[in-house]
Design a protein around this motif. Structure first.
Motif, mmCIF file in Angstrom:
data_model
loop_
_atom_site.group_PDB
_atom_site.id
_atom_site.type_symbol
_atom_site.label_atom_id
_atom_site.label_comp_id
_atom_site.label_asym_id
_atom_site.label_seq_id
_atom_site.Cartn_x
_atom_site.Cartn_y
_atom_site.Cartn_z
ATOM 1 N N VAL A 3 0.849 -1.193 0.000
ATOM 2 C CA VAL A 3 0.000 0.000 0.000
ATOM 3 C C VAL A 3 0.886 1.246 0.000
ATOM 4 C CG1 VAL A 3 -1.734 1.323 1.279
ATOM 5 C CG2 VAL A 3 -1.853 -1.174 1.249
ATOM 6 N N ALA A 4 0.538 2.176 -0.858
ATOM 7 C CA ALA A 4 1.178 3.491 -0.854
ATOM 8 C C ALA A 4 0.122 4.518 -0.477
ATOM 9 C CB ALA A 4 1.765 3.815 -2.223
ATOM 10 N N LEU A 5 0.448 5.363 0.481
ATOM 11 C CA LEU A 5 -0.399 6.501 0.832
ATOM 12 C C LEU A 5 0.299 7.739 0.292
ATOM 13 C CD1 LEU A 5 -1.309 5.683 4.541
ATOM 14 C CD2 LEU A 5 -2.608 5.169 2.477
ATOM 15 N N ILE A 6 -0.395 8.444 -0.573
ATOM 16 C CA ILE A 6 0.190 9.615 -1.223
ATOM 17 C C ILE A 6 -0.458 10.875 -0.666
ATOM 18 C CG2 ILE A 6 0.700 10.731 -3.431
ATOM 19 C CD1 ILE A 6 1.776 7.806 -3.172
ATOM 20 N N SER A 7 0.350 11.766 -0.115
ATOM 21 C CA SER A 7 -0.120 13.079 0.325
ATOM 22 C C SER A 7 0.156 14.052 -0.810
ATOM 23 C CB SER A 7 0.622 13.519 1.583
ATOM 24 O OG SER A 7 0.379 12.622 2.637
ATOM 25 N N PHE A 8 -0.906 14.590 -1.388
ATOM 26 C CA PHE A 8 -0.738 15.533 -2.487
ATOM 27 C C PHE A 8 -0.509 16.941 -1.955
ATOM 28 C CE2 PHE A 8 -3.280 12.224 -4.671
ATOM 29 C CZ PHE A 8 -2.399 11.947 -5.704
ATOM 30 N N PRO A 9 0.265 17.750 -2.666
ATOM 31 C CA PRO A 9 0.430 19.156 -2.289
ATOM 32 C C PRO A 9 -0.837 19.925 -2.651
ATOM 33 C CG PRO A 9 1.515 18.740 -4.373
ATOM 34 C CD PRO A 9 1.002 17.404 -3.881
ATOM 35 N N PRO A 10 -0.905 21.197 -2.280
ATOM 36 C CA PRO A 10 -2.071 21.990 -2.679
ATOM 37 C C PRO A 10 -2.236 21.989 -4.202
ATOM 38 C CG PRO A 10 -0.756 23.175 -1.066
ATOM 39 C CD PRO A 10 0.045 21.967 -1.473
ATOM 40 N N ILE A 11 -3.485 21.984 -4.629
ATOM 41 C CA ILE A 11 -3.814 22.079 -6.052
ATOM 42 C C ILE A 11 -3.906 23.564 -6.395
ATOM 43 C CG2 ILE A 11 -5.499 21.449 -7.840
ATOM 44 C CD1 ILE A 11 -4.130 19.034 -6.435
ATOM 45 N N LYS A 12 -3.340 23.945 -7.521
ATOM 46 C CA LYS A 12 -3.381 25.354 -7.925
ATOM 47 C C LYS A 12 -4.818 25.819 -8.120
ATOM 48 C CE LYS A 12 1.155 25.432 -10.073
ATOM 49 N NZ LYS A 12 1.913 25.557 -11.332
ATOM 50 N N VAL A 54 -3.155 3.686 -2.694
ATOM 51 C CA VAL A 54 -2.831 2.867 -3.863
ATOM 52 C C VAL A 54 -2.498 1.468 -3.364
ATOM 53 C CG1 VAL A 54 -1.322 2.622 -5.869
ATOM 54 C CG2 VAL A 54 -1.861 4.906 -4.985
ATOM 55 N N GLU A 55 -3.180 0.451 -3.914
ATOM 56 C CA GLU A 55 -2.977 -0.918 -3.454
ATOM 57 C C GLU A 55 -2.533 -1.820 -4.605
ATOM 58 O OE1 GLU A 55 -6.201 -1.434 0.059
ATOM 59 O OE2 GLU A 55 -7.014 -1.226 -1.971
ATOM 60 N N PHE A 56 -1.473 -2.571 -4.345
ATOM 61 C CA PHE A 56 -0.951 -3.559 -5.282
ATOM 62 C C PHE A 56 -0.757 -4.877 -4.550
ATOM 63 C CE2 PHE A 56 -0.035 -0.110 -8.123
ATOM 64 C CZ PHE A 56 0.076 -0.695 -9.381
ATOM 65 N N GLU A 57 -0.734 -5.950 -5.309
ATOM 66 C CA GLU A 57 -0.480 -7.265 -4.715
ATOM 67 C C GLU A 57 0.908 -7.341 -4.099
ATOM 68 O OE1 GLU A 57 -1.263 -10.219 -7.698
ATOM 69 O OE2 GLU A 57 -3.399 -9.750 -7.745
ATOM 70 N N SER A 58 1.886 -6.642 -4.704
ATOM 71 C CA SER A 58 3.254 -6.689 -4.183
ATOM 72 C C SER A 58 3.986 -5.386 -4.496
ATOM 73 C CB SER A 58 4.018 -7.857 -4.812
ATOM 74 O OG SER A 58 4.297 -7.577 -6.174
ATOM 75 N N GLN A 59 5.084 -5.192 -3.796
ATOM 76 C CA GLN A 59 5.918 -4.021 -4.048
ATOM 77 C C GLN A 59 6.529 -4.104 -5.446
ATOM 78 O OE1 GLN A 59 9.098 -3.426 -1.237
ATOM 79 N NE2 GLN A 59 9.439 -1.332 -1.895
ATOM 80 N N ASP A 60 6.883 -5.302 -5.897
ATOM 81 C CA ASP A 60 7.436 -5.459 -7.245
ATOM 82 C C ASP A 60 6.436 -5.019 -8.306
ATOM 83 O OD1 ASP A 60 9.859 -6.375 -6.281
ATOM 84 O OD2 ASP A 60 9.345 -8.490 -6.528
ATOM 85 N N ASN A 61 5.148 -5.370 -8.132
ATOM 86 C CA ASN A 61 4.120 -4.926 -9.076
ATOM 87 C C ASN A 61 4.024 -3.406 -9.079
ATOM 88 O OD1 ASN A 61 1.932 -7.662 -8.163
ATOM 89 N ND2 ASN A 61 3.311 -7.562 -9.895
ATOM 90 N N PHE A 62 4.073 -2.800 -7.901
ATOM 91 C CA PHE A 62 4.016 -1.340 -7.799
ATOM 92 C C PHE A 62 5.214 -0.709 -8.507
ATOM 93 C CE2 PHE A 62 5.370 2.556 -5.672
ATOM 94 C CZ PHE A 62 4.232 3.342 -5.817
#
Length: 96
Positions: A3-12, A54-62
């Motif tokens: 799993v990746a957790l992405i924190s996005f910056p402010p949107i213009k 973001v969810e993937f079966e494995s880190q290699d797939n990501f």
């Protein structure tokens, strides 16, 4: 599961709808990658910035998706919409 957790910056200013459209269209693109489980956009209840799960079966797939030309193109399209850079955090599911 990876799993990746992405924190996005402010949107213009004025780019929110374009960002959401980008996210939806890239979801469709990323579904074609091996091991892709899902990708969800999160918006805070109060002030703040978007985040994504973001969810993937494995880190290699990501890593395969993340290093692909499709991912590079997606990044080129979205970076002009940001005031800053996304910050990723990576996890392995241990209970779930």
């Amino acid at each position: 599961m990876f799993v990746a957790l992405i924190s996005f910056p402010p949107i213009k200013a004025g780019k929110d709808a374009e960002f959401r459209e980008w996210f939806a269209s890239t979801n469709e693109e990323f579904f074609t990658f091996k091991g892709f489980i899902g990708r969800r956009l999160l918006k805070p209840f109060d002030d703040g910035n978007y985040a994504a799960i973001v969810e993937f079966e494995s880190q290699d797939n990501f890593k395969a998706m993340h290093g692909s030309p499709a991912h590079d193109k997606a990044g080129e399209r979205v970076m002009p919409l940001f005031d800053g850079n996304p910050t990723p955090h990576f996890y392995q599911v241990v209970i779930g």
